[in-house]
Write a protein that holds these residues in place. Structure first.
Motif, PDB file in Angstrom:
ATOM      1  N   GLY A   1       0.808  -1.215   0.000  1.00 43.45           N
ATOM      2  CA  GLY A   1       0.000   0.000   0.000  1.00 43.45           C
ATOM      3  C   GLY A   1       0.834   1.253   0.000  1.00 43.45           C
ATOM      4  O   GLY A   1       2.049   1.221   0.223  1.00 43.45           O
ATOM      5  N   PHE A   2       0.181   2.391  -0.235  1.00 43.12           N
ATOM      6  CA  PHE A   2       0.862   3.671  -0.363  1.00 43.12           C
ATOM      7  C   PHE A   2       1.569   4.097   0.919  1.00 43.12           C
ATOM      8  O   PHE A   2       2.481   4.916   0.874  1.00 43.12           O
ATOM      9  N   TYR A   3       1.126   3.587   2.078  1.00 39.53           N
ATOM     10  CA  TYR A   3       1.798   3.974   3.319  1.00 39.53           C
ATOM     11  C   TYR A   3       3.264   3.553   3.283  1.00 39.53           C
ATOM     12  O   TYR A   3       4.124   4.236   3.844  1.00 39.53           O
ATOM     13  N   PHE A   4       3.550   2.451   2.620  1.00 44.59           N
ATOM     14  CA  PHE A   4       4.921   1.937   2.554  1.00 44.59           C
ATOM     15  C   PHE A   4       5.637   2.366   1.273  1.00 44.59           C
ATOM     16  O   PHE A   4       6.798   2.767   1.316  1.00 44.59           O
ATOM     17  N   ALA A   5       4.957   2.284   0.148  1.00 41.09           N
ATOM     18  CA  ALA A   5       5.588   2.655  -1.123  1.00 41.09           C
ATOM     19  C   ALA A   5       4.554   2.729  -2.227  1.00 41.09           C
ATOM     20  O   ALA A   5       3.635   1.903  -2.289  1.00 41.09           O
ATOM     21  N   LYS A   6       4.712   3.710  -3.109  1.00 39.82           N
ATOM     22  CA  LYS A   6       3.876   3.814  -4.294  1.00 39.82           C
ATOM     23  C   LYS A   6       4.543   3.067  -5.446  1.00 39.82           C
ATOM     24  O   LYS A   6       5.750   2.844  -5.437  1.00 39.82           O
ATOM     25  N   PRO A   7       3.773   2.685  -6.456  1.00 41.26           N
ATOM     26  CA  PRO A   7       4.371   2.015  -7.621  1.00 41.26           C
ATOM     27  C   PRO A   7       5.371   2.929  -8.320  1.00 41.26           C
ATOM     28  O   PRO A   7       5.114   4.122  -8.502  1.00 41.26           O
ATOM     29  N   GLN A   8       6.501   2.350  -8.705  1.00 40.52           N
ATOM     30  CA  GLN A   8       7.559   3.072  -9.409  1.00 40.52           C
ATOM     31  C   GLN A   8       8.085   2.198 -10.543  1.00 40.52           C
ATOM     32  O   GLN A   8       7.984   0.974 -10.489  1.00 40.52           O
ATOM     33  N   PRO A   9       8.684   2.827 -11.590  1.00 41.84           N
ATOM     34  CA  PRO A   9       9.249   2.014 -12.672  1.00 41.84           C
ATOM     35  C   PRO A   9      10.382   1.114 -12.201  1.00 41.84           C
ATOM     36  O   PRO A   9      10.567   0.017 -12.724  1.00 41.84           O
ATOM     37  N   ARG A  10      11.144   1.593 -11.225  1.00 41.40           N
ATOM     38  CA  ARG A  10      12.300   0.848 -10.731  1.00 41.40           C
ATOM     39  C   ARG A  10      11.964   0.086  -9.463  1.00 41.40           C
ATOM     40  O   ARG A  10      11.238   0.578  -8.600  1.00 41.40           O
ATOM     41  N   LEU A  11      12.498  -1.121  -9.343  1.00 44.09           N
ATOM     42  CA  LEU A  11      12.359  -1.878  -8.115  1.00 44.09           C
ATOM     43  C   LEU A  11      13.163  -1.192  -7.029  1.00 44.09           C
ATOM     44  O   LEU A  11      14.315  -0.821  -7.233  1.00 44.09           O
ATOM     45  N   SER A  12      12.550  -1.035  -5.873  1.00 42.89           N
ATOM     46  CA  SER A  12      13.283  -0.386  -4.792  1.00 42.89           C
ATOM     47  C   SER A  12      12.687  -0.781  -3.455  1.00 42.89           C
ATOM     48  O   SER A  12      11.492  -1.047  -3.348  1.00 42.89           O
ATOM     49  N   ASP A  13      13.552  -0.835  -2.457  1.00 42.62           N
ATOM     50  CA  ASP A  13      13.142  -0.989  -1.065  1.00 42.62           C
ATOM     51  C   ASP A  13      13.273   0.409  -0.484  1.00 42.62           C
ATOM     52  O   ASP A  13      14.384   0.899  -0.286  1.00 42.62           O
ATOM     53  N   PRO A  14      12.184   1.119  -0.266  1.00 46.57           N
ATOM     54  CA  PRO A  14      12.260   2.525   0.137  1.00 46.57           C
ATOM     55  C   PRO A  14      13.180   2.739   1.329  1.00 46.57           C
ATOM     56  O   PRO A  14      13.246   1.905   2.247  1.00 46.57           O
TER      57      PRO A  14
END
Length: 425
Positions: free
Chosen positions: A244-257
């Motif tokens: 969910g958005f609380y943790f991370a929004k969709p992005q083109p690149r894979l990432s661990d915020p």
């Protein structure tokens, strides 16, 4: 139909391989990936592939509009395959460790069109993604031909893929299909966590759903977590993963915020604090009546007059009923109610309100009292079968007339229910 089947190069990054895009009916399609986090590990263990569409002038188009463009089942299947191909190639171009790739599969059109089932196998070979890292997401409620769906699921499993049921709890979802399809993972629809944040009752339902899914052998992802409160509810429900958005929004690149591990550490501390606070709330709520409870036990031990001993507790307006159990758990007294509560009893539950000869040995307030004799036990809030209302129970062993009994007193929890949504274990 595809305007141009050749992938175009986009999203140039000097430190990473460029991402692919593809053309579809005048739109440029690209991949975005939203992380799925393990609560225990505090890091991303998977990414869901999501399509994004733009017009030539850069204006974004909604996924719903994109998915409405096909005119028939065959075109829907073609768009579905186009998106899966795009996501798998873009996922394969990035460093992802052992993380899963979650891919939505339009299962209804897969069933109705009955395409060549070698498409996914060939795509795995083309991208080099091991099959055990691909999670096929299926919305089980949209499929009418269950037998055909099971055949396709069997094929994906034989390839080595995992199966996830998506949006469980929405539409016509039911547990029968969970038992039948035996998914590896179930993703709970975001509406449930949103409703649970506003209703302790829904929170208890969510806890029960997660527990049932675990009993069925499925890991659980709670989707749509958009606030700290919802994240804490997901942890309290014993979910395995969150998205969910609380943790991370969709992005083109894979990432661990950045800082996500600290977020989960903070959430776990918060959940522990809430557990301690819930216990303190129970202790505080019952503290004013514990003295009366002890006096009632002393009086009953001395005179064996249960009704008279219970009356002492009715000076506290929270008391709703008292009853006496023997060591084996059988109720050996009638339910004794204060006058004000007798007038509130819902007669629709009359068959359950007489406790004569009922056995409560399986209940927490009985076996915990026997486990710690002479110590007041305070239950967590639970739904009483006697009147279908939330209550907590004070219980303690007492010797009277040469026999061991468990003296029980139920307190109303209706006004307090907003403070505690945990189901009694």
């Amino acid at each position: 139909m595809l305007d141009n089947a050749d992938a175009c190069m986009a999203l140039h990054d000097p430190l990473a391989e460029p991402m692919q895009c593809t053309r579809y009916r005048g739109l440029t399609l690209t991949s975005h990936f939203q992380p799925i986090f393990s609560i225990a590990h505090g890091r991303a263990v998977g990414y869901e592939g999501l399509v994004r569409a733009r017009h030539d002038d850069g204006r974004p188009e909604t996924p719903a509009t994109l998915l409405a463009l096909p005119n028939d089942g065959q075109q829907c299947l073609e768009l579905d395959r186009t998106c899966r191909t795009l996501h798998m190639h873009n996922f394969a171009r990035q460093a992802s460790g052992q993380a899963w790739l979650f891919l939505n599969l339009n299962s209804q059109y897969l069933v109705t069109e009955r395409p060549d089932i070698g498409f996914t196998r060939n795509l795995l070979q083309a991208t080099g993604i091991p099959a055990h890292r691909l999670v096929i997401e299926i919305i089980e409620s949209e499929v009418r031909d269950q037998a055909q769906l099971k055949q396709f699921i069997r094929y994906f499993r034989e390839l080595g893929c995992l199966i996830a049921i998506d949006d469980f709890g929405a539409g016509h979802s039911n547990f029968d299909r969970i038992w039948d399809l035996e998914p590896d993972i179930v993703k709970i629809d975001r509406r449930l966590i949103q409703d649970a944040s506003n209703s302790p009752r829904v929170g208890r339902i969510l806890n029960g759903i997660v527990s049932l899914l675990h009993e069925a052998g499925s890991l659980v992802v709670i989707e749509g977590v958009e606030s700290e409160h919802e994240a804490l509810l997901a942890i309290a429900a014993n979910a395995d993963m969150v998205q969910g958005f609380y943790f991370a929004k969709p992005q083109p690149r894979l990432s661990d915020p950045q800082g996500v591990a600290e977020i989960f550490a903070s959430l776990r501390r918060g959940q522990q604090w809430h557990s301690v606070k819930r216990h303190a709330d129970l202790q505080h709520y019952s503290r004013g009546i514990e003295g009366l409870f002890q006096q009632a036990l002393v009086e009953f031990a001395a005179h064996q007059q249960f009704v008279q001993s219970s009356t002492r507790l009715f000076s506290d307006p929270r008391t709703v009923r008292c009853y006496l159990l023997n060591e084996a758990g059988y109720q050996v007294s009638p339910n004794v109610y204060p006058l004000h509560y007798q007038q509130q009893l819902n007669r629709r539950f009359a068959p359950l309100q007489c406790g004569d000869h009922a056995n409560w040995s399986h209940k927490h307030y009985h076996y915990r009292a026997l486990k710690q004799p002479g110590v007041i036990q305070i239950s967590r809030p639970y739904l009483s079968v006697a009147d279908s209302r939330m209550c907590i129970t004070l219980s303690q062993t007492v010797h009277a007339g040469g026999m061991l009994h468990v003296f029980c007193c139920d307190l109303d929890w209706q006004e307090q229910s907003r403070h505690c949504s945990a189901a009694e274990p």
